[in-house]
Design a protein around this motif. Sequence first.
Motif, short mmCIF file in Angstrom:
data_model
loop_
_atom_site.label_atom_id
_atom_site.label_comp_id
_atom_site.label_asym_id
_atom_site.label_seq_id
_atom_site.Cartn_x
_atom_site.Cartn_y
_atom_site.Cartn_z
N MET A 19 0.82 -1.21 0.00
CA MET A 19 0.00 0.00 0.00
C MET A 19 0.85 1.26 0.00
O MET A 19 0.51 2.25 -0.66
CB MET A 19 -0.92 0.01 1.22
CG MET A 19 -2.03 -1.04 1.19
SD MET A 19 -3.06 -0.93 -0.31
CE MET A 19 -3.69 0.74 -0.19
N GLN A 20 1.98 1.25 0.69
CA GLN A 20 2.85 2.41 0.68
C GLN A 20 3.51 2.60 -0.68
O GLN A 20 3.70 3.73 -1.14
CB GLN A 20 3.91 2.28 1.77
CG GLN A 20 3.35 2.44 3.18
CD GLN A 20 4.41 2.34 4.25
OE1 GLN A 20 5.58 2.13 3.96
NE2 GLN A 20 4.00 2.49 5.50
N LEU A 21 3.84 1.50 -1.35
CA LEU A 21 4.39 1.60 -2.70
C LEU A 21 3.33 2.12 -3.67
O LEU A 21 3.65 2.90 -4.58
CB LEU A 21 4.90 0.24 -3.17
CG LEU A 21 6.17 -0.28 -2.47
CD1 LEU A 21 6.46 -1.71 -2.92
CD2 LEU A 21 7.36 0.61 -2.79
N ASP A 59 -4.14 8.35 -7.39
CA ASP A 59 -5.39 8.29 -6.64
C ASP A 59 -5.16 7.86 -5.20
O ASP A 59 -5.76 8.41 -4.26
CB ASP A 59 -6.37 7.33 -7.32
CG ASP A 59 -6.85 7.87 -8.67
OD1 ASP A 59 -6.75 9.09 -8.87
OD2 ASP A 59 -7.31 7.06 -9.50
N VAL A 60 -4.28 6.87 -5.02
CA VAL A 60 -3.99 6.40 -3.66
C VAL A 60 -3.22 7.47 -2.88
O VAL A 60 -3.47 7.69 -1.69
CB VAL A 60 -3.18 5.08 -3.71
CG1 VAL A 60 -2.89 4.57 -2.31
CG2 VAL A 60 -3.94 4.02 -4.49
N LYS A 61 -2.31 8.18 -3.55
CA LYS A 61 -1.57 9.25 -2.90
C LYS A 61 -2.50 10.38 -2.48
O LYS A 61 -2.37 10.94 -1.38
CB LYS A 61 -0.49 9.78 -3.85
CG LYS A 61 0.39 10.85 -3.23
CD LYS A 61 1.47 11.29 -4.19
CE LYS A 61 2.36 12.36 -3.56
NZ LYS A 61 3.43 12.80 -4.49
N GLY A 114 -9.45 9.37 4.37
CA GLY A 114 -8.59 8.70 3.41
C GLY A 114 -7.69 7.68 4.07
O GLY A 114 -7.48 6.57 3.54
N ARG A 115 -7.15 8.02 5.24
CA ARG A 115 -6.29 7.07 5.94
C ARG A 115 -7.07 5.85 6.41
O ARG A 115 -6.53 4.73 6.42
CB ARG A 115 -5.62 7.77 7.13
CG ARG A 115 -4.51 8.73 6.72
CD ARG A 115 -3.71 9.20 7.92
NE ARG A 115 -4.49 10.13 8.74
CZ ARG A 115 -4.52 11.43 8.57
NH1 ARG A 115 -3.82 11.97 7.58
NH2 ARG A 115 -5.23 12.22 9.36
N ARG A 116 -8.33 6.05 6.78
CA ARG A 116 -9.16 4.90 7.16
C ARG A 116 -9.40 3.97 5.98
O ARG A 116 -9.42 2.74 6.13
CB ARG A 116 -10.50 5.38 7.74
CG ARG A 116 -10.42 5.86 9.19
CD ARG A 116 -11.80 5.88 9.83
NE ARG A 116 -12.68 6.83 9.16
CZ ARG A 116 -12.85 8.08 9.56
NH1 ARG A 116 -12.20 8.53 10.62
NH2 ARG A 116 -13.68 8.89 8.91
N LYS A 117 -9.61 4.56 4.80
CA LYS A 117 -9.78 3.73 3.59
C LYS A 117 -8.52 2.92 3.30
O LYS A 117 -8.61 1.73 2.98
CB LYS A 117 -10.11 4.62 2.40
CG LYS A 117 -11.50 5.22 2.43
CD LYS A 117 -11.74 6.07 1.18
CE LYS A 117 -13.12 6.72 1.22
NZ LYS A 117 -13.34 7.58 0.02
N THR A 150 -5.58 -2.20 3.36
CA THR A 150 -4.45 -2.98 3.89
C THR A 150 -4.94 -4.25 4.56
O THR A 150 -4.34 -5.31 4.42
CB THR A 150 -3.65 -2.13 4.88
OG1 THR A 150 -3.23 -0.91 4.25
CG2 THR A 150 -2.42 -2.88 5.37
N ARG A 151 -6.06 -4.14 5.27
CA ARG A 151 -6.62 -5.33 5.92
C ARG A 151 -7.09 -6.36 4.89
O ARG A 151 -6.83 -7.57 5.04
CB ARG A 151 -7.78 -4.93 6.82
CG ARG A 151 -7.36 -4.09 8.02
CD ARG A 151 -8.56 -3.49 8.72
NE ARG A 151 -8.20 -2.68 9.88
CZ ARG A 151 -9.02 -1.87 10.52
NH1 ARG A 151 -10.28 -1.75 10.10
NH2 ARG A 151 -8.61 -1.18 11.56
N TYR A 152 -7.78 -5.90 3.84
CA TYR A 152 -8.21 -6.82 2.80
C TYR A 152 -7.03 -7.51 2.13
O TYR A 152 -7.05 -8.72 1.86
CB TYR A 152 -9.04 -6.07 1.74
CG TYR A 152 -10.35 -5.52 2.24
CD1 TYR A 152 -11.06 -6.17 3.25
CD2 TYR A 152 -10.89 -4.35 1.71
CE1 TYR A 152 -12.26 -5.66 3.71
CE2 TYR A 152 -12.10 -3.84 2.17
CZ TYR A 152 -12.78 -4.50 3.17
OH TYR A 152 -13.97 -4.01 3.64
N LEU A 153 -5.98 -6.73 1.87
CA LEU A 153 -4.79 -7.29 1.23
C LEU A 153 -4.09 -8.28 2.15
O LEU A 153 -3.53 -9.29 1.70
CB LEU A 153 -3.83 -6.16 0.84
CG LEU A 153 -2.67 -6.51 -0.08
CD1 LEU A 153 -3.17 -7.13 -1.38
CD2 LEU A 153 -1.84 -5.26 -0.39
N THR A 154 -4.13 -8.01 3.46
CA THR A 154 -3.56 -8.96 4.43
C THR A 154 -4.26 -10.30 4.36
O THR A 154 -3.62 -11.36 4.39
CB THR A 154 -3.67 -8.38 5.85
OG1 THR A 154 -2.97 -7.14 5.92
CG2 THR A 154 -3.10 -9.35 6.87
#
Length: 436
Positions: free
Chosen positions: A87-89, A96-98, A108-111, A116-120
Motif C-alpha cells: 500500500m505504501q508503494l 489516486d492512492v496518494k 482517506g487514511r481509514r480507507k 491494507t486489511r483486505y490485502l492482508t
Amino acid sequence: MATPVNNLAGQASLVKRLGWTFLLLCCYRIGVHIPVPGVNTEALKAFFDNMSNTLLGMFDLFSGGGLSNVSVFALGVMPYISASIIMQLLQVVLPDVKRMAKEEGQAGRRKITQYTRYLTVLITLVQGFGIAVGLESMLSPSGAAVVLHPGWEFRFMTMITFTAGAVLVMWLGEQITERGIGNGISLIIFCGIVVGIPRSVMQSIALLRTGAMEPVVAGAVVLLMAVVLCAIVFVESAQRRIPISYAKRQIGRKMMGGQNTHLPLRLNTAGVIPPIFASSLLLFPATIGQFSSNEYVKLVADFFSPHGIMYNVIYVALIVFFCYFYTAIIFDPKDMAENLKKNGGFIPGIRPGERTQEYIDGVLSRLTLSGAVYISLVSLLPMLLIAKFNVPFYFGGTSLLILVGVAIDFRNQIESHMISSQYEGLMNKARKTGRM
C-alpha cells in the motif's frame, strides 16, 4: 508544576495503558501455542530442530515461535507488514492512492487501512495454502508424517485458521497502538524475539557441551554482541541538529520570536522498519519454496538461502531502498521549509524557501545513506555468525537492532505520555485559576 492529584491521574492513565499492552501481548503469546488441528506436533518439532538456522528459522523468529508450532498465529504479523509495504508503494505509483492519503485526511487514511486489511487476508490465504501443501509432504528425521490426514479438507482448514489468526494478530497490534503504549506491530515482533532468547541460550550451552562450539568462539560472540549492542544504542540515539533562528515580529503590542533552537534529525531516520520490510519481502516467496515439493520451486528457495551471496546482496539492496523510501514518506523537506518560512524561522546562512528545502534535503539524504550503511552492516552480522560459527538467529544483529529500536521507542512513548499528562494538568490548573 502539576499538582499531586494530576500526577496521580497521569500515572493511573499510564498504568492502564501498560496493563492493556501486557494483557494483549499475553493474548498473542497464548495463541502462539495453540496448534492447527491435524498436525503431528512431535514430528513437526523434530523437523524444525533440524531447520533452526535456515530461512524457516528466521521466519519463526518473526512469528515468535508460531511457525514451528504451526499455531493459529503461525504467520504472525508478516502478512500485515507485506500488505503495508504494497500500500505504501502504491501511494508512490498511483496518484489516486496518494491523493487519498494526503488530501482526504482521516477518512482517506481509514480507507487505506481498510484496503491494507483486505490485502492482508489475501496474502494470508496464499501463504496458508502454500504452507498447507508443504506440510503434507514434510517428514520428520525418523520418517513420521507431519500431517495426520492430508487432503483438501486439511488445506482448507489450515488456510481458514491461518487467515483468522493473522487477522486477530493484526487486530491485537492495532489495539496495542490505540489503547496501550508504543507501536503494536513492533511490540509483537519484540515480544516474539524476547521469548526466544532463553531457548537460544540453552541451544548455545548444548553446543558448548557437545563441542560443536568452542569456548573461545562463544566468548568472542558474547563480546561482539556487547559491542554491537552499544553501537546500536549510540546510533539510535544520535541526532544531527540543524540550527534554527526565528526573527523578531511584533504582534499587537507584543514582540514575538527572536529565539534560537534546532531541528533534530535522527541518524537512523527510518528506525527498524527497513530490515523488517526487507525480511518480509524475502521471506514471502522463499517460505513457500521451503514448503513446496516442486524441484523448480526448491531451486528458487535455495537461491534465497540466507547463506547465499545473492540473498545478502538483495537483502542489502532492499534495506537501502526502504531506508530512502520510508524516510521520504515520513519527512518532507518542502513542508519543513514552508513551515519555517511561515513562522519566521530560518537556517543561519541559508535563504528561506527553496534554498532551505535543498539544504534540508541534502542533510537528510546524507543521514539516510549513513543509516542505510549502518543497518546493512548490523543486519548482515547474523548471516556471518550462522555461516561461520552456527550461532542462533536470536544473537544476530537484526534481532538486537529490533530489540533496541523498539525498546527506545517504547521508552520515548512513556516519556511523552508523562509529559503530556503534566501539560494537561497545568492547563486544567490554569483554567480553574482563570475562572476564580
